[in-house]
Design an enzyme around this catalytic site. Structure first.
Site, short mmCIF file in Angstrom:
data_model
loop_
_atom_site.label_atom_id
_atom_site.label_comp_id
_atom_site.label_asym_id
_atom_site.label_seq_id
_atom_site.Cartn_x
_atom_site.Cartn_y
_atom_site.Cartn_z
CG ASP A 8 -1.65 1.26 1.45
OD1 ASP A 8 -2.34 1.68 0.52
OD2 ASP A 8 -1.55 1.83 2.56
CG ASP A 10 -1.71 7.85 0.40
OD1 ASP A 10 -0.64 8.44 0.19
OD2 ASP A 10 -2.70 7.95 -0.36
N GLY A 51 -9.90 10.29 -2.65
CA GLY A 51 -10.06 11.71 -2.38
C GLY A 51 -11.39 12.28 -2.84
CE LYS A 52 -12.22 11.20 -8.90
NZ LYS A 52 -10.75 11.01 -8.96
CD GLU A 53 -13.78 7.79 -4.65
OE1 GLU A 53 -13.80 7.12 -5.69
OE2 GLU A 53 -12.81 8.52 -4.31
NE ARG A 54 -10.45 10.25 2.49
CZ ARG A 54 -9.30 9.91 1.91
NH1 ARG A 54 -8.39 10.83 1.61
NH2 ARG A 54 -9.05 8.65 1.64
CB ALA A 77 -7.48 22.39 -7.13
CB THR A 117 -3.08 7.45 -3.68
OG1 THR A 117 -3.02 8.88 -3.76
CG2 THR A 117 -1.82 6.84 -4.26
N PRO A 120 -0.69 10.37 -10.28
CG PRO A 120 -1.79 12.20 -11.24
CD PRO A 120 -2.01 10.77 -10.84
CG ASP A 176 -1.77 2.47 6.69
OD1 ASP A 176 -2.14 2.20 5.52
OD2 ASP A 176 -2.04 3.54 7.25
#
Length: 227
Positions: A8, A10, A51-54, A77, A117, A120, A176
């Site tokens: 994994d 992050d 991230g988008k889901e969060r 962004a 993740t 990028p 983790d």
């Protein structure tokens, strides 16, 4: 016999989550939003992978309706802010990771990545910490934007296994978080769980081995899991 380790990213390869949190808050501020995710809130939001889901989940919690195009722009962004911070050296590998990678390569163990993740973010971190030849170290990378369902679904691990051409019993995942352990186990992989800052209270049951940190990683663990 285990001959492949799938990491994994992050929280596992690096303690990235605090930098992610700061990048989210900067992105919100830049577009005039008064949102501010503190540590306690972000710890809870991390139960939602991606991230988008969060962002979408947070909007829903506020009683709003998330516009997918707005969420995508905001997340783009945030990613640009995060990768700039990583490029500047804000996120080192966790202590013990580089030594474990070097020991594994000396033993001829294949290394791969399976993460929620985006590419990028992966490229920024690995270029910053391992240099431009990181693809030689990790020939197979499964990213969250390559699959339809993110962890705890097994999709990204199943993708990595297909690309590796390996059965799950020849591999071990290093994770983790609870969602990560569930994803790897659902794909049939044994798991070495390493506690991290933001997943310190996660239920990591189901892992074959649970470690307090990455400095406790060793090649000997692989033979113990295989036996």
């Amino acid at each position: 016999m285990i001959d492949t380790v799938i990491f994994d990213m992050d929280g596992t390869l690096a303690e990235t989550e605090e930098v992610h949190r700061l990048a989210f808050n900067q992105a919100f501020s830049d577009v005039g939003l008064d949102w501010s995710w503190d540590v306690a809130l972000y710890r809870q939001l991390l139960k939602v992978t991606g991230g988008k889901e969060r962002i979408t989940h947070f909007i829903t919690l506020q009683g709003g309706v998330a516009d997918p195009e707005f969420v995508a722009r905001l997340h783009k962004a945030k990613t640009e802010i995060y990768t700039a911070m990583v490029d500047a050296g804000a996120v080192p590998l966790r202590p013990g990771i580089k030594e474990f990678i070097e020991a594994a390569r000396k033993q001829g163990i294949t290394l791969a990545i399976a993460t929620t993740t985006s590419m990028p973010n992966i490229e920024a971190l690995l270029n910053s910490t391992l240099g431009g030849n990181w693809r030689e170290i990790f020939p197979v990378v499964g990213a969250g934007d390559m699959v339809s369902k993110k962890k705890p679904a097994p999709d990204v691990y199943e993708l990595a296994l297909r690309e590796l051409g390996k059965p799950p019993e020849h591999c071990v995942a290093i994770e983790d978080s609870r969602n990560g352990v569930l994803a790897a186990r659902s794909a049939g992989l044994p798991v070495i769980a390493v506690r991290s800052t933001y997943s310190s209270d996660d239920d990591l049951s189901g892992a074959a081995v649970e470690l307090p940190n990455c400095e406790a990683l060793s090649i000997d663990l692989l033979s113990r899991i295989s036996s």
